[in-house]
Motif scaffolding. Structure first.
Motif, short mmCIF file in Angstrom:
data_model
loop_
_atom_site.label_atom_id
_atom_site.label_comp_id
_atom_site.label_asym_id
_atom_site.label_seq_id
_atom_site.Cartn_x
_atom_site.Cartn_y
_atom_site.Cartn_z
N SER A 66 49.02 42.22 42.15
CA SER A 66 47.98 42.59 42.84
C SER A 66 47.21 43.87 42.23
CB SER A 66 48.61 43.02 44.29
OG SER A 66 47.88 43.79 44.63
N MET A 67 46.07 43.83 42.09
CA MET A 67 45.40 44.88 41.52
C MET A 67 45.06 45.77 42.57
SD MET A 67 42.79 43.23 38.71
CE MET A 67 41.89 44.60 38.44
N GLN A 68 45.25 47.19 42.33
CA GLN A 68 45.24 47.93 43.49
C GLN A 68 44.49 49.24 43.10
OE1 GLN A 68 48.92 48.70 45.49
NE2 GLN A 68 49.34 46.46 45.88
N HIS A 88 44.88 47.01 47.96
CA HIS A 88 44.59 45.92 47.13
C HIS A 88 42.93 45.32 47.17
CE1 HIS A 88 45.06 41.51 45.64
NE2 HIS A 88 44.22 41.34 46.67
N PHE A 89 42.52 44.96 45.90
CA PHE A 89 41.15 44.32 45.75
C PHE A 89 40.95 43.34 45.06
CE2 PHE A 89 41.45 47.35 42.28
CZ PHE A 89 40.53 47.06 41.23
N CYS A 90 41.92 43.06 44.06
CA CYS A 90 41.69 41.69 43.32
C CYS A 90 43.00 41.28 42.94
CB CYS A 90 40.99 42.17 41.97
SG CYS A 90 39.17 42.14 42.00
N GLY A 91 43.14 40.05 42.39
CA GLY A 91 44.52 39.60 41.67
C GLY A 91 44.11 39.46 40.22
N LEU A 108 45.91 27.65 43.75
CA LEU A 108 45.43 29.13 43.77
C LEU A 108 46.36 29.86 44.55
CD1 LEU A 108 43.16 31.25 43.11
CD2 LEU A 108 42.23 30.42 45.12
N THR A 109 46.81 31.12 43.91
CA THR A 109 47.61 32.24 44.78
C THR A 109 46.75 33.29 44.99
OG1 THR A 109 48.82 32.51 42.58
CG2 THR A 109 49.79 31.17 44.43
N GLY A 110 46.90 33.95 45.94
CA GLY A 110 46.32 35.25 46.14
C GLY A 110 46.69 35.92 47.49
N TRP A 111 46.18 37.33 47.65
CA TRP A 111 46.42 37.96 49.00
C TRP A 111 44.90 37.74 49.69
CZ3 TRP A 111 49.11 39.43 44.89
CH2 TRP A 111 50.41 39.49 44.89
N GLY A 112 44.93 36.90 50.53
CA GLY A 112 43.27 36.72 51.18
C GLY A 112 43.36 36.16 52.47
N LEU A 113 42.01 36.51 53.12
CA LEU A 113 41.77 35.93 54.22
C LEU A 113 41.93 34.42 54.46
CD1 LEU A 113 38.11 36.94 55.59
CD2 LEU A 113 40.02 36.59 56.82
N ARG A 114 42.43 33.98 55.45
CA ARG A 114 42.74 32.73 55.81
C ARG A 114 41.56 31.97 56.65
NH1 ARG A 114 48.39 34.09 58.98
NH2 ARG A 114 49.71 34.09 57.09
N LEU A 115 40.45 32.64 56.87
CA LEU A 115 39.21 32.14 57.73
C LEU A 115 38.13 32.14 56.78
CD1 LEU A 115 40.18 33.72 61.02
CD2 LEU A 115 40.94 31.57 60.31
N PRO A 116 37.24 31.27 57.14
CA PRO A 116 35.87 31.28 56.29
C PRO A 116 35.12 32.70 56.21
CG PRO A 116 35.96 29.33 57.50
CD PRO A 116 37.04 30.23 58.00
N VAL A 117 35.30 33.41 57.29
CA VAL A 117 34.55 34.55 57.52
C VAL A 117 35.58 35.58 58.19
CG1 VAL A 117 32.47 33.86 57.38
CG2 VAL A 117 33.43 34.01 59.61
#
Length: 273
Positions: free
Chosen positions: A51-53, A62-65, A160-169
């Motif tokens: 996790s890039m923080q 957190h803002f990027c992987g 793909l792995t990451g800490w992200g939104l599960r929804l389209p928006v």
């Protein structure tokens, strides 16, 4: 497909008329994440994922992987670095949840952006130098292979792995659903660059690789993260999350990744520097 679902998808498509980068930049990008993914199971690790923080008054955000390519080198996207203060950037390895305290945190000392980088066009790739070096245990913290020069075409299974939104928006009042702390994983297939261009990504070049699947995909906050394939039991990184459309996870909308094989020599030079 029902009429209501068709109208909903049409509305999303009309909204998604311009490309968006897949990062949650500290300067104010809207945070969003992997669509159609699921939690990495308890007890299972993705050792190359970081996790890039960014350090803010409220703590680390957190803002990027990114992915680990050497004890003191992290592979990520150029747009995750450009214009940011390295002294306020750090990476955390060996975690499944963003609020875990058991991971390894290292400070970003500097970053190298590929000299040909042009936003939403080409060479969206960068390497971070970090201190102290990460300590590998081959369970929760370890390397990802990045120097395979094989050209990956369409129809290849990838994940793909990451800490992200599960929804389209991001939907209002549903932050606990929108922004899970748990590392997400999602699988789909690459598509050919010709098909990618025919699907709306007109500027895709051979330095990029595209993938898509039904109601799944990368989103902001996932930028810089690793797209990988299983090559006879060895996990190899084939892409770095770069960009897509405004609304994430539509089947008609491919995700665009930087093609790692194109830059393997440049990456090796950064590792050896």
């Amino acid at each position: 497909m029902g009429l209501i679902q068709l109208l909903f998808l049409t509305t999303l498509w009309l909204v998604a008329v311009k490309a968006r980068l897949n990062s949650r930049q500290p300067s104010g990008y809207i945070p969003s994440r992997i669509v159609g993914g699921s939690d990495v199971p308890v007890g299972e690790s993705v050792p190359y994922q970081v996790s890039m923080q960014y350090s803010t008054r409220g703590g680390y955000t957190h803002f990027c992987g990114g992915s680990i390519i050497a004890p003191d080198r992290i592979l990520t996207a150029a747009h995750c670095c450009e214009g940011l203060n390295a002294s306020r950037m750090s990476v955390v390895a060996g975690i499944r949840n963003l609020d875990e305290r058991g991971g390894q945190r290292s400070q970003v000392v500097s970053y190298a952006i590929h000299p040909n980088y042009k936003e939403l066009e080409t060479s969206d790739i960068a390497v971070l130098t970090i201190q102290p070096p990460l300590v590998f245990n081959n369970v929760s913290v370890g390397l990802i292979a990045f120097n395979d020069k094989q050209f990956v075409g369409g129809g290849v299974p990838v994940s793909l792995t990451g800490w992200g939104l599960r929804l389209p928006v991001p939907f209002p009042f549903f932050d606990n659903v929108n922004y899970p702390n748990t590392l997400q994983r999602m699988s789909y297939h690459t598509i050919s660059n010709d098909l990618c261009r025919a699907s709306g990504m007109d500027s895709v070049t051979e330095t990029e690789i595209c993938a898509r699947g039904p109601f799944r995909g990368a989103c902001s906050g996932d930028s810089g993260g690793p797209l990988v394939r299983n090559d006879n039991g060895e996990i190899k990184q084939v892409g770095v999350v770069s960009y897509g459309l405004v609304v994430c996870g539509l089947f008609v909308s491919p995700d665009v990744y930087t093609r790692v094989s194109t830059f393997s020599d440049w990456l090796q030079e950064r590792v050896d520097a």
